[in-house]
Write an enzyme that holds these catalytic residues in place. Sequence first.
Site, PDB file in Angstrom:
ATOM      1  N   ASP A 124      24.501   2.222 -30.975  1.00  0.00           N
ATOM      2  CA  ASP A 124      25.406   2.574 -29.889  1.00  0.00           C
ATOM      3  C   ASP A 124      26.836   2.573 -30.436  1.00  0.00           C
ATOM      4  O   ASP A 124      27.293   3.587 -30.971  1.00  0.00           O
ATOM      5  CB  ASP A 124      25.170   1.551 -28.767  1.00  0.00           C
ATOM      6  CG  ASP A 124      25.929   1.849 -27.493  1.00  0.00           C
ATOM      7  OD1 ASP A 124      26.546   2.915 -27.400  1.00  0.00           O
ATOM      8  OD2 ASP A 124      25.900   1.004 -26.578  1.00  0.00           O
ATOM      9  N   ARG A 172      10.583  -4.023 -21.868  1.00  0.00           N
ATOM     10  CA  ARG A 172      10.326  -3.788 -23.299  1.00  0.00           C
ATOM     11  C   ARG A 172       8.936  -3.207 -23.526  1.00  0.00           C
ATOM     12  O   ARG A 172       8.700  -2.491 -24.500  1.00  0.00           O
ATOM     13  CB  ARG A 172      10.410  -5.093 -24.093  1.00  0.00           C
ATOM     14  CG  ARG A 172      11.812  -5.653 -24.256  1.00  0.00           C
ATOM     15  CD  ARG A 172      11.805  -6.718 -25.346  1.00  0.00           C
ATOM     16  NE  ARG A 172      12.948  -7.611 -25.279  1.00  0.00           N
ATOM     17  CZ  ARG A 172      14.120  -7.375 -25.847  1.00  0.00           C
ATOM     18  NH1 ARG A 172      14.325  -6.245 -26.497  1.00  0.00           N
ATOM     19  NH2 ARG A 172      15.109  -8.249 -25.747  1.00  0.00           N
TER      20      ARG A 172
HETATM   21  P1  XMP Z   1      25.775  -1.462 -31.189  1.00  0.00           P
HETATM   22  O1  XMP Z   1      26.732  -1.152 -30.080  1.00  0.00           O
HETATM   23  O2  XMP Z   1      26.252  -2.625 -32.019  1.00  0.00           O
HETATM   24  O3  XMP Z   1      24.544  -1.987 -30.401  1.00  0.00           O
HETATM   25  O4  XMP Z   1      25.414  -0.263 -31.993  1.00  0.00           O
HETATM   26  C1  XMP Z   1      23.262  -1.893 -30.750  1.00  0.00           C
HETATM   27  C2  XMP Z   1      22.488  -2.786 -29.809  1.00  0.00           C
HETATM   28  O5  XMP Z   1      22.930  -2.629 -28.456  1.00  0.00           O
HETATM   29  C3  XMP Z   1      21.859  -2.671 -27.562  1.00  0.00           C
HETATM   30  N1  XMP Z   1      21.853  -1.424 -26.759  1.00  0.00           N
HETATM   31  C4  XMP Z   1      20.951  -1.094 -25.833  1.00  0.00           C
HETATM   32  N2  XMP Z   1      19.865  -1.744 -25.387  1.00  0.00           N
HETATM   33  N3  XMP Z   1      19.404   0.045 -23.938  1.00  0.00           N
HETATM   34  C5  XMP Z   1      19.106  -1.173 -24.432  1.00  0.00           C
HETATM   35  O6  XMP Z   1      18.112  -1.750 -24.006  1.00  0.00           O
HETATM   36  C6  XMP Z   1      20.466   0.764 -24.329  1.00  0.00           C
HETATM   37  O7  XMP Z   1      20.690   1.878 -23.850  1.00  0.00           O
HETATM   38  C7  XMP Z   1      21.291   0.156 -25.322  1.00  0.00           C
HETATM   39  N4  XMP Z   1      22.411   0.578 -25.974  1.00  0.00           N
HETATM   40  C8  XMP Z   1      22.719  -0.417 -26.835  1.00  0.00           C
HETATM   41  C9  XMP Z   1      20.636  -2.821 -28.414  1.00  0.00           C
HETATM   42  O8  XMP Z   1      20.261  -4.180 -28.438  1.00  0.00           O
HETATM   43  C10 XMP Z   1      21.047  -2.405 -29.798  1.00  0.00           C
HETATM   44  O9  XMP Z   1      20.343  -3.067 -30.805  1.00  0.00           O
END
Ligand code: XMP
Length: 183
Positions: free
Chosen positions: A106, A168
């Site tokens: 993300d 999950r």
């Molecule tokens: P970053 O922002 O560090 O985050 O790239 C990665 C982690 O953020 C969580 N994440 C999500 N989890 N649905 C989820 O269940 C989503 O749409 C989502 N977007 C980010 C996830 O834990 C990932 O490893």
Amino acid sequence: MSNNMMDDLEKILFSETEVASRIKELGEAITQDYTGKEILMIGVLRGAVIFMADLARAIKLPVAIDFMAVSSYGSTTSSSGVVRILKDLDEDVENKHVLIVEDIIDSGLTLNYLMENLWSRKPASIKICTLLNKPDRRKVEVPIAYNGFTIPDYFVVGYGLDFAEKYRNFPFIGVLKPETYEG
Ligand code: XMP
Ligand code: MG
């Protein structure tokens, strides 16, 4: 809270069949690229567990597996930007070909931190394999070698991804109704 988890979904983004065939393709690409090498798959707990289990079986080469847990969003859907190791690897990665397996990228903050941390341990190589890529909210660029699907800025659940530890175990990837997490 409803008993039928399906009621919390707005739509299904990728069906069980679509996910399975994409993982098969990823496994074939990884198998080709790493021929003659041993892979150390490092799964990022907990979201990557289900993807990693299927991906490992789609790779026709010797693989070892290990896991790391890092602090994530908790029960909210926005990134704090703070990354902390909650569980470190059990194995040494020196001279190993590391394949980081993540559920979704993300902001990129988690993977950016993990890459730097792992490089300092002198592996032979590091590549990233993510099931989902959500580029719209990227804060830092991370090199993605293998990407299952690129998605818009939806909050998705299923196939390992959760909202407050729920959903999950959906065998597909779906989008939650906004009222499910705003309410
Ligand atoms: P970053 O922002 O560090 O985050 O790239 C990665 C982690 O953020 C969580 N994440 C999500 N989890 N649905 C989820 O269940 C989503 O749409 C989502 N977007 C980010 C996830 O834990 C990932 O490893
Ligand atoms: Mg995660």
